[in-house]
Design an enzyme around this catalytic site. Structure first.
Site, PDB file in Angstrom:
ATOM      1  N   SER A 211       0.836  -1.195   0.000  1.00 30.19           N
ATOM      2  CA  SER A 211       0.000   0.000   0.000  1.00 30.19           C
ATOM      3  C   SER A 211       0.880   1.259   0.000  1.00 30.19           C
ATOM      4  O   SER A 211       1.636   1.486  -0.938  1.00 30.19           O
ATOM      5  CB  SER A 211      -0.953  -0.035   1.204  1.00 30.19           C
ATOM      6  OG  SER A 211      -1.867   1.022   1.168  1.00 30.19           O
ATOM      7  N   ASP A 337      -9.795  -2.930  -6.113  1.00 32.74           N
ATOM      8  CA  ASP A 337      -9.206  -2.269  -4.943  1.00 32.74           C
ATOM      9  C   ASP A 337      -9.915  -0.943  -4.693  1.00 32.74           C
ATOM     10  O   ASP A 337      -9.879  -0.052  -5.546  1.00 32.74           O
ATOM     11  CB  ASP A 337      -7.710  -2.038  -5.193  1.00 32.74           C
ATOM     12  CG  ASP A 337      -6.969  -1.517  -3.971  1.00 32.74           C
ATOM     13  OD1 ASP A 337      -7.604  -0.913  -3.085  1.00 32.74           O
ATOM     14  OD2 ASP A 337      -5.738  -1.695  -3.907  1.00 32.74           O
ATOM     15  N   HIS A 366      -8.031  -4.399  -1.262  1.00 37.08           N
ATOM     16  CA  HIS A 366      -6.825  -3.678  -0.848  1.00 37.08           C
ATOM     17  C   HIS A 366      -6.136  -4.460   0.263  1.00 37.08           C
ATOM     18  O   HIS A 366      -6.669  -4.609   1.365  1.00 37.08           O
ATOM     19  CB  HIS A 366      -7.187  -2.273  -0.367  1.00 37.08           C
ATOM     20  CG  HIS A 366      -5.994  -1.399  -0.124  1.00 37.08           C
ATOM     21  ND1 HIS A 366      -5.228  -0.882  -1.145  1.00 37.08           N
ATOM     22  CD2 HIS A 366      -5.428  -0.950   1.021  1.00 37.08           C
ATOM     23  CE1 HIS A 366      -4.248  -0.157  -0.649  1.00 37.08           C
ATOM     24  NE2 HIS A 366      -4.340  -0.182   0.675  1.00 37.08           N
TER      25      HIS A 366
END
Length: 412
Positions: A211, A337, A366
């Protein structure tokens, strides 16, 4: 006119004792399950899309079969938001015996490295050349996040040394300056890489960013070219375009599920370190932020000297920097996502780049990528790390000549 006999018969035929209602409900449930399973098997499991230049593509197909195999998301939670949420709720937290180290930064700040050692590795008995996996967590994460613990465990099982770079303040240590961290500033990552290379100069170093950590890895590679000290990079659920990310997070459902809780956690970090931060900005105003964009406007862009939030987002977005990357990097993203919209993925740039490969699954959310009926332990991310790290550390002979490829030869 009343028809007592007819009424009695109808009542009797519909009574629970006759099983009519229960049979109907059972039939409807069976039909619903059949439709659900039919939809799952017809639409959900898919092979990921692999976008890369020809040599990198061939390298990955040969040494990382996970990049061309069908991904089977968990049957009962394959939707992107569910994958994202259940990863947090369900994944176990394996015990990792970290050894913490405090690093001082040139600007007077500090942060923690957490080392996980494999002292008796049968694969790499020489500790001076034992490969190192450097992990970078998400925006408010640390070495204690379940997904990091599982990736560290995977690295240790494969015989590597692992080290987690915790962003300033994310392991509870106080900020010594007004700056915490931002996606465009890679100075702390540069400090980490140089520190590791000084200590283990002969050990190959792979950076794995998740991320926010993935954004840092991509920006670092773009800024350092071939002189970054990494043999390769791997990103998972990196957000390619900051403008698109905040727009997606501000949709009603995403705001409720992700944006507001994440912002609240970041505001607590700012409030906890009020003393150094209030020297340069209004802390009370900053911590009233209710979205990531508001906090970036009031704190991040100010603390790091940007003209405004838009200038920060432009600098933070790796989408426009693919051409500047000259180190092999595999980028895992899911098309569903909620943080990183699929239309922001740099498909054409990756297709022309000899160094950047996109691995795009249809599902995964995600930092989700849950698979199997009981996804408490391993997931798709572990398999990607296992195969990619092995390919980089054991079969890197196919990598040095990537740069001689002609951009026109890329394919997907």
């Amino acid at each position: 006119m009343e028809y007592p006999y007819t009424t009695k018969m109808l009542s009797s035929s519909l009574s629970p004792q006759n099983g009519t209602w229960s049979d109907t409900i059972s039939l409807l449930l069976a039909l619903g399950v059949a439709l659900y399973l039919g939809y799952y098997w017809a639409c959900v499991p898919q092979r990921p899309r692999l976008v890369a230049g020809p040599q990198f593509l061939a390298f990955l197909e040969q040494h990382c079969p996970v990049t061309v195999e069908t991904f089977y998301p968990t049957l009962w939670c394959f939707e992107g938001r569910l994958q994202t949420i259940f990863r947090v709720l369900l994944q176990s937290q394996p015990v990792v015996p970290y050894r913490s180290e405090v690093l001082q930064t040139p600007d007077g700040g500090q942060f923690l490295l957490d080392w996980a050692e494999q002292p008796n590795s049968t694969h790499y008995p020489d500790p001076t050349t034992q490969p190192i996996v450097l992990l970078l967590p998400g925006i408010s994460g640390s070495s204690q996040e379940p997904y990091i613990l599982h990736l560290v465990n995977q690295a240790l099982k494969d015989g590597y040394r692992a080290v987690v770079f915790n962003n300033r303040g994310c392991r509870g240590e106080e900020l010594l300056t007004h700056r915490a961290y931002c996606a465009s500033n890679t100075e702390d990552l540069e400090t980490v890489v140089k520190h590791i290379k000084r200590r283990y100069s002969q050990a190959p170093l792979l950076a794995v960013g998740i991320s926010f950590g993935g954004i840092l890895v991509l920006n670092y590679l773009a800024q350092t070219g071939k002189a970054g000290g990494l043999v390769a990079g791997l990103t998972m659920s990196a957000c390619w375009d900051s403008f698109e990310t905040v727009d997606s997070l501000e949709t009603p459902l995403n705001s409720l599920l992700f944006n507001q809780p994440l912002t609240a956690g970041l505001c607590r970090l700012v409030a906890r370190n009020r003393k150094p931060i209030e020297k340069v900005l209004d802390v009370d105003f900053a911590i009233k932020a209710r979205t990531i964009r508001q906090l970036d406007e009031r704190y991040t862009s100010v603390a790091f000297g940007y003209k405004d939030c838009a200038a920060y987002y432009q600098a933070a977005s790796p989408r426009t920097k693919v051409d500047a990357i000259h180190t092999p990097v595999l980028c895992l993203n899911a098309a569903d996502d909620p943080f990183s919209p699929v239309h922001a993925f740099p498909l054409q740039a990756a297709q022309k780049s000899p160094y950047v490969a996109l691995l795009i699954t249809a599902r995964g959310g995600h930092i989700g990528f849950l698979e199997g009926l009981m996804p408490w332990q391993h997931c798709y991310m572990n398999r990607v790390l296992h195969q990619y790290a092995r390919a980089i550390f054991q079969h890197s002979v196919g990598l040095p000549d990537l740069g001689v490829l002609t951009p026109e030869d890329g394919k997907s």
